[in-house]
Design a protein around this motif. Structure first.
Motif, PDB file in Angstrom:
ATOM      1  N   VAL C 242     -39.192 -15.175  23.622  1.00  0.00           N
ATOM      2  CA  VAL C 242     -39.149 -15.570  25.022  1.00  0.00           C
ATOM      3  C   VAL C 242     -38.774 -14.378  25.898  1.00  0.00           C
ATOM      4  O   VAL C 242     -37.776 -13.695  25.642  1.00  0.00           O
ATOM      5  CB  VAL C 242     -38.109 -16.702  25.235  1.00  0.00           C
ATOM      6  N   LEU C 243     -39.595 -14.144  26.918  1.00  0.00           N
ATOM      7  CA  LEU C 243     -39.208 -13.204  27.963  1.00  0.00           C
ATOM      8  C   LEU C 243     -38.409 -13.958  29.015  1.00  0.00           C
ATOM      9  O   LEU C 243     -38.704 -15.124  29.304  1.00  0.00           O
ATOM     10  CB  LEU C 243     -40.452 -12.578  28.610  1.00  0.00           C
ATOM     11  N   LEU C 244     -37.427 -13.288  29.597  1.00  0.00           N
ATOM     12  CA  LEU C 244     -36.542 -13.954  30.548  1.00  0.00           C
ATOM     13  C   LEU C 244     -36.514 -13.177  31.861  1.00  0.00           C
ATOM     14  O   LEU C 244     -36.531 -11.953  31.869  1.00  0.00           O
ATOM     15  CB  LEU C 244     -35.107 -14.001  30.019  1.00  0.00           C
ATOM     16  N   VAL C 261     -34.842 -10.562  26.903  1.00  0.00           N
ATOM     17  CA  VAL C 261     -35.682 -10.946  25.777  1.00  0.00           C
ATOM     18  C   VAL C 261     -34.810 -11.794  24.866  1.00  0.00           C
ATOM     19  O   VAL C 261     -33.676 -11.423  24.574  1.00  0.00           O
ATOM     20  CB  VAL C 261     -36.187  -9.716  24.993  1.00  0.00           C
TER      21      VAL C 261
END
Lengths: 392, 392, 392, 392
Positions: C242-244, C261
């Motif tokens: 997941v990118l944040l 990340v």
């Protein structure tokens, strides 16, 4: 940068290990160019090995090399005489070769330990003093930038007076009777006639002693040694455990004489080349491992430990000058070895310019001689019932 | 699981360090419940400390506790007599308290080292033999699952005959004259009247000896010791470096008597509680560090090193049974300590059921006595000019 | 220290893993004593499990427990009502149980993730607000002393404005179809009806999100997620990347919105419980790993990295108060878990004294609800073709 | 060993960093000897730099060099034409120089990334195909022995089908606006005209992509990228976080398309050159870090993790052939770089002997072109609202 010096080599031909290391180290910074060699005690092998390498001047023996090179003119021309010789034979050949080249006025880079015994060592020291030549001993581990950093930190008092040093050199490659398999390195290293009186204590224990001295400036005053041979029939120690009493550095006033522990073993299964030194002072300690050479732990009395890393601006200039790459681009064994060669080249160039260096940064013939006395003291101690045996 | 045993405690009140550790360790698995205490040699402090903890039965002195508890009925009722007593005082009180409770038929968990000297130790061994009670010494590091794994691997021959053991216990907390600051732990540990003849060698060197023996089964036959006191005025050693000769295990036939090196220091600045043991056999070696207790390195002659980790099905059942959490959910000091308590509880329960355990898995009074002899031999050796001093 | 609070437990009977952890954590510091339990959704098993543990009050179901306990008097007497309940069931039971006990005015310690979806989460937040009770969610990793140290360092600006956070939770235990082997933990964790919409992202990804928020104070504003199921037939993700985008802390003015990340995987073979967080600020970075929890790396712009270690006086008081043992005597999973319990106990005691704490140091029901919204956003994002999905 | 090939160099003069690395790497094994150079785009500096190095043939520009060398005879004589040219300029000069030398039939060793965009890259691929010359791109990290070991293990199926790759390249040297200080490396790397469209993603992200492909054989099929610029005014990304979808290897049948995460950052304060790759297969995983390059972790489903180390007989021959020193005598950056040069030399020698190698072991122009497409896709993705952007 000055043009490369011309180098000859004795030993290091086919089947040798350390010869190729010396060649890469000598040429890494273009400080030396190898032009001549007598690469084996077997004349045929010597010539064949030189052919393998494409050496311009191949000699069957070191005596031929010495004679022929002396006959060449001094100077910078391609055909002129070699400036220096690297001696990378088994130990028993160090003394005669080194003495002869030194007396001929050639500079010498000699592998360690210096020779077979202290009589030979003293003779070499005197020869070098008479000749006024450069003589470096490849205690290569002192070439690592963070070893120089550790030395600088001790010198400027970051640790306070030194109380204790633990230096260990753990290897496992002689845990079996490898010398009976025909492996050349194992063969001569376990033979007193070619190695000298020390087995593990000579081959790697002397590195440990040198590292201790190079970083701390302390001398081993007395030893209490237990040597073992764990392989039936082996003729030299393969495991050495030694208590040390150290002569305190000038100006230091610890409440007790500094102590040391030195471990050198070649039968610790699974250990590769695990040279580690821990230095404990009144105010801080240092911890360095050869297998992770770009790192140095500093542990102060107050505050957290810090991990010094090669290549950063916070390091001492001795460490900075010994470094080629930015942080995290690891340097290793060859670069440290090359630093010994580069320092020897600096000294030779300075000497040729008649401006000898005040403080050459390589292990000298006197370091080599001190190492031989250390080995001898350990061997005497191992045979003694007394707890302490003086060095010298 | 059987109901918890009733525990009393002597020492461990306000300002103590190890008392709270024992309490957490005793209760972690609900094997013991603390119901009684004489928590200080100062009666007022003893009672106040018990109040702090909400102890049902607070006593001003251990003699009051012994008398009052003996008067209680044996059994499982809440008001019945304690089953066991934990002794967590400074060392000089271990012997009188342990002897008295043992003679009263109570089981004892006693902190280390066992007592002040071998006369006391022998007396305790005899008392325990007479009483037939359980007597555990909290050499807590043997409680770690991977220490049990190491022991199992040595026993089943994974390493072959043992050649060498290097055990070191590096601390730095006494690198300054902390005992003059009023710090209670430093105060009594540097006082021979309360600690015994050993400083660092007694406080932590005895842990190292115990760990060596617990894993390898080897006995220290002779020692060659160098003890130092680096702080002016300190009365006990704060740095110990010892060469060891080890009695080979039955059935082992190494080509030389097994060797050992033991380092125990409390002046190595920046080292916390760095107990490490390396065991080198003919075929493999092991490496374990207390500060990373869930990991154990195994290095065989052929093939790469492997890192054994707590909680995996590939471990020996001794290690499995000593583990509570899955891999990567780290266990640590308290759990290892609790394993000593749990093993003592197992032995007590078995004894009450008249089915005594064949092989109780905790350090016994004999381990404690062996430790005292080791300390004494090291101190004798340090005062001797002879290289080797026999243990016993 | 106040007398222990009385605790009941729902779930955690035979075959459970986390129940025993909660019990040890609750009792480690004598802040709670477990007196009641409905330890399984199977009434027979519930009663048998309570018998195993010798629980004074065994209930067949949590509803029986709630009813019976409500009927008991409030107070400190042994027979009085429990103060709090620990909910350690699979996720789908969290909401009904937590809501019922909260409404009855009992304090709740609830395992994570909080519940199945945000509707349940909001309902619980409202219930807790109405009841005014303590509600802790056992995001246990925030209990580690060096996590508190990291939080304190971020808060006081040691890192400058945060630019980036990389948080990863690497496990490998679901790399095979373990759920088909009857293994209970694998069974319910891969079942949406009992786990909720998230597999790895719910079970461990929510820990990662919580750790990120707890240390940095940053909120995850938007996510871009790739979820995978590597086992045929598995119904929930076992690998989440997941990118944040993070909402900058008040007062921070980085030149770009902080990035993140998050990796959460249960199919990375050989990884145990490898939760790691790296926080990069303008002036320094931090690095912490759960499997080595007593260590925290601090890397400043200038000067070497330092390694902060638990137990030293140089740490922030939040870290100091969460620590029980001296440096080098490792603390681990149980102690961190116990810190959540201890903080909940502090809050309960303060509330009973009508002096509620200003800043309770445990994850609250709002942290739990934020975690649920994070899981839901990740699952929505995984199903979306758009790059960014807002949280809430 | 064949005699050294003659090498020319474009770029790499005074103030350059990578030029000296190439020179040491080219000469370490005596596979190349540097005889010619146009070492700067500034003709005066080019000549001065060549003088510094004592280069036999100094040229003011690469065009002069090309013309003059073409005029020389082909052959082995000292005065004959160079065999190959090393291009170590900033990126924007790679294409014109590489194309011209390739068209002239000279072999090329070109720094990475290959060029500015895919049009240039395709043009170079076609030029190399037409010329039939050797063209190596110095993705130097693939030269490490344990990277070759990892590749061999994936190829022979030790890991089973690959599920996931996490590759990260963490640096911190651009955490401040270093480009405004006049630092030459920072200056051109943050300038799109000289670097191309990628900042961190181009400079180091392309190394990461190459390492992923070299070890696993997988192609990046699609990317989802978040690029940031944390320094006000910086024109290229300094932080890149990218989700990857990977094209499964032929024959692999994982239950889900392989996933990847790629992190490339130059603003992670305190990180030096921390390139790490983790490869997760169905049956095992691998973990390698550039800063500890002689070590490779192998973690199987069953049994403990093992640590593979350079120099041991248990390694694959690809790793063995890339190694020069025994275990524990660390090799590092220069040796890995030299392995790329040595492989290019092998290919050139084979081509001259009209026996071209079946599988040259260096990154080719096609690897370089794939890298450029990867960079372009990441930059497109960063500007897109769609989750996935196809590569090519």
């Amino acid at each position: 940068m000055p043009p490369p010096l011309k180098l000859g080599m004795v030993g290091g031909g086919r089947d040798a290990f350390i010869g190729a290391v010396h060649r890469r180290a000598a040429s890494l910074d273009s400080r030396f160019v190898l032009v001549a060699g007598a690469l084996s005690s077997n004349p045929d092998k010597a010539l064949a090995s030189a052919r393998d390498l494409g050496l311009p001047r191949a000699y069957p023996t070191w005596k031929h090399m010495l004679e022929a090179e002396r006959a060449r003119p001094v100077g910078d021309a391609p055909e002129s005489r070699i400036d220096a010789v690297s001696i990378v034979t088994p130990n028993h050949e160090h003394h005669p070769v080194a003495r002869a080249f030194t007396e001929a006025g050639l500079h010498v880079i000699c592998d360690k330990p210096l020779c077979l015994d202290s009589a030979q060592a003293d003779d070499l020291v005197r020869a070098v003093d008479r000749a006024g030549t450069v003589f470096a001993v490849t205690y290569n581990y002192t070439g690592y930038p963070l070893v120089k950093q550790a030395r600088a930190m001790v010198r400027r008092g970051d640790l306070g007076p030194i109380r204790k040093v633990v230096v260990e050199y753990n290897q496992g490659w002689l845990a079996t009777a490898l010398e009976r398999s025909g492996q050349k390195q194992a063969d001569w290293r376990t033979d007193p006639a070619r190695s000298g009186a020390g087995g593990a204590i000579g081959d790697i224990g002397s590195h440990a002693e040198n590292l201790l001295h190079a970083i701390t400036g302390l001398h081993v005053r007395a030893v209490c040694a237990d040597l073992a041979r764990f392989i039936a029939g082996r003729r030299l120690d393969d495991d050495a455990n030694v208590l040390l009493r150290l002569a305190p550095a000038a100006g230091a006033a610890p409440d007790a004489e500094p102590r040391g522990v030195l471990i050198a073993s070649q039968v610790e299964v699974g250990h590769e080349n695990d040279l580690r030194i821990r230095i404990h002072g009144e105010r801080a300690s240092l911890d360095w491992r050869q297998e992770d050479p770009d790192s140095l732990w500093f542990r102060p009395l107050d505050g957290p430990a810090s991990l010094l890393r090669r290549g950063h601006p916070y390091l001492h200039e001795d460490a900075a000058q010994a470094s080629r790459l930015p942080p995290g681009h690891p340097e290793a064994f060859i670069e440290a070895f090359a630093n010994v060669y580069a320092a020897a080249a600096d000294a030779i160039v300075a000497l040729r310019a008649a401006t000898p260096l005040a403080a050459p940064d390589f292990p000298t013939v006197r370091d080599g001689a001190r190492g031989i006395r250390f080995i001898e003291a350990v061997v005497r101690s191992a045979d003694s019932d007394a707890k302490w045996t003086s060095v010298e």
